[in-house]
Design a protein around this motif. Structure first.
Motif, PDB file in Angstrom:
ATOM      1  N   ARG A   1      -6.301   2.329  -7.415  1.00 59.67           N
ATOM      2  CA  ARG A   1      -7.369   2.339  -6.485  1.00 59.67           C
ATOM      3  C   ARG A   1      -7.468   1.515  -5.276  1.00 59.67           C
ATOM      4  N   TYR A   2      -7.333   1.862  -4.025  1.00 62.75           N
ATOM      5  CA  TYR A   2      -7.314   1.148  -2.779  1.00 62.75           C
ATOM      6  C   TYR A   2      -9.043   0.666  -2.374  1.00 62.75           C
ATOM      7  N   ASN A   3      -9.562  -0.309  -2.666  1.00 63.22           N
ATOM      8  CA  ASN A   3     -11.034  -0.503  -2.303  1.00 63.22           C
ATOM      9  C   ASN A   3     -11.175  -1.643  -1.250  1.00 63.22           C
TER      10      ASN A   3
ATOM     11  N   ILE B   1      -4.592   4.608   4.442  1.00 62.57           N
ATOM     12  CA  ILE B   1      -4.168   3.934   3.014  1.00 62.57           C
ATOM     13  C   ILE B   1      -4.716   4.580   1.816  1.00 62.57           C
TER      14      ILE B   1
ATOM     15  N   PHE C   1       0.870  -1.223  -0.183  1.00 65.49           N
ATOM     16  CA  PHE C   1       0.054  -0.014  -0.126  1.00 65.49           C
ATOM     17  C   PHE C   1       0.677   1.234   0.077  1.00 65.49           C
TER      18      PHE C   1
ATOM     19  N   LYS D   1      -3.378   3.924  -1.722  1.00 66.15           N
ATOM     20  CA  LYS D   1      -3.445   3.216  -2.855  1.00 66.15           C
ATOM     21  C   LYS D   1      -2.933   1.733  -2.526  1.00 66.15           C
ATOM     22  N   ASN D   2      -3.141   1.030  -3.450  1.00 68.41           N
ATOM     23  CA  ASN D   2      -2.672  -0.237  -3.836  1.00 68.41           C
ATOM     24  C   ASN D   2      -1.299  -0.104  -4.281  1.00 68.41           C
TER      25      ASN D   2
END
Length: 277
Positions: free
Chosen positions: A81-83, A59, A47, A61-62
């Motif tokens: 995108r971090y989801n 956090i 991350f 972003k991936n």
């Protein structure tokens, strides 16, 4: 045989430490950052973390390492995108990645899951390791919930998020493939020569039956163990020449998978292999 598995366990233990490094550069369209790190493997995921205030971080972003230069110690890291914690009940910050944010890589590498063709092989590989093994029964419940008796790459990603699993190990033809659970990039290939007496499909699990969806990808019963898992690995590693040579020297059931590879010189090699010159 004990020596072979000792080597595997030693290699496995090398993946345990989280790597943290500040972002030192960002590309123009904010899809890639650079970090400086002593050592990192291509394919390691994690991350990008932003400090909101003292002791408070979020956090953003991936992240997946796409290249590493041993001379300069510079790694390029693709961000997306971090989801994993997406929820309408949680506040949605507007922070963007910037220089000074922190890349946290190899997160969850103390936890892994082994995909093995039978119980004997599963326990021979896992019994002497300090890694926190997530039992394949948990993955089987994920598959049953999704209606996928044939595991998909997305199922592995979901399990990684839900169970904080950082590493996937897949036993194929006397080798164990160590993969990052999210990127599915190959981190190591280790010899593990052990007799394979039987195959449980889709893998060893104590769950008697995995529910199937009415239709769609993954809804059919898995018919053959090796070709399916090789295909999943190849699709995430189409430029891996070592994997290409392994598949090329494998049995006839794997030959069609050679078309999935994509690297310079492959066409010439195929011509030589099949006598087309």
């Amino acid at each position: 045989m004990k020596q072979v598995f000792l080597f595997f366990i030693i290699a496995l233990e090398l993946f345990g430490n989280v790597v943290k490094s500040p972002v030192i550069g960002i590309n123009e369209d904010a899809t890639e950052v650079t970090i400086k790190v002593e050592k990192i493997d291509v394919g390691v995921s994690g991350f990008i973390v932003h400090e909101i205030a003292d002791g408070h971080t979020t956090i953003l972003k991936n992240a997946v390492v796409t290249s590493y230069d041993e001379g300069s110690k510079i790694a390029k890291v693709q961000i997306s995108r971090y989801n994993a914690l997406a929820s309408s009940a949680l506040p949605d910050g507007k922070w963007e990645v910037k220089v000074g944010d922190t890349a946290v890589l190899a997160f969850g590498y103390t936890r892994g899951i082994l995909i093995a063709p039978n119980e004997e092989i599963y326990y021979k590989i896992t019994k002497n390791s300090k890694l926190q093994w997530v039992h394949p029964d948990i993955f089987a419940t994920v598959l049953s919930f999704n209606g996928h008796p044939t595991p998909l790459r997305s199922d592995f990603t979901q399990m990684s998020i839900d169970s904080s699993v950082g590493l996937v190990f897949i036993f194929l033809d006397n080798r164990v493939y160590t993969l990052d659970a999210k990127s599915f990039k190959i981190l190591a290939i280790t010899d593990a020569k052990v007799e394979q007496k039987e195959v449980s499909l889709p893998f060893y699990t104590r769950v008697p039956e995995i529910d199937a969806a009415w239709w769609g990808e993954g809804s059919d019963e898995l018919e053959e163990y090796e070709p399916h898992y090789y295909e999943l690995i190849i699709k995430a590693n189409p430029n891996d020449k070592t994997l290409y040579e392994i598949v090329k020297s494998g049995n006839e059931k794997l030959k069609d998978l050679l078309d999935e590879f994509d690297f310079e010189g492959k066409k010439d090699d195929r011509k030589k292999t099949f006598g087309l010159f």
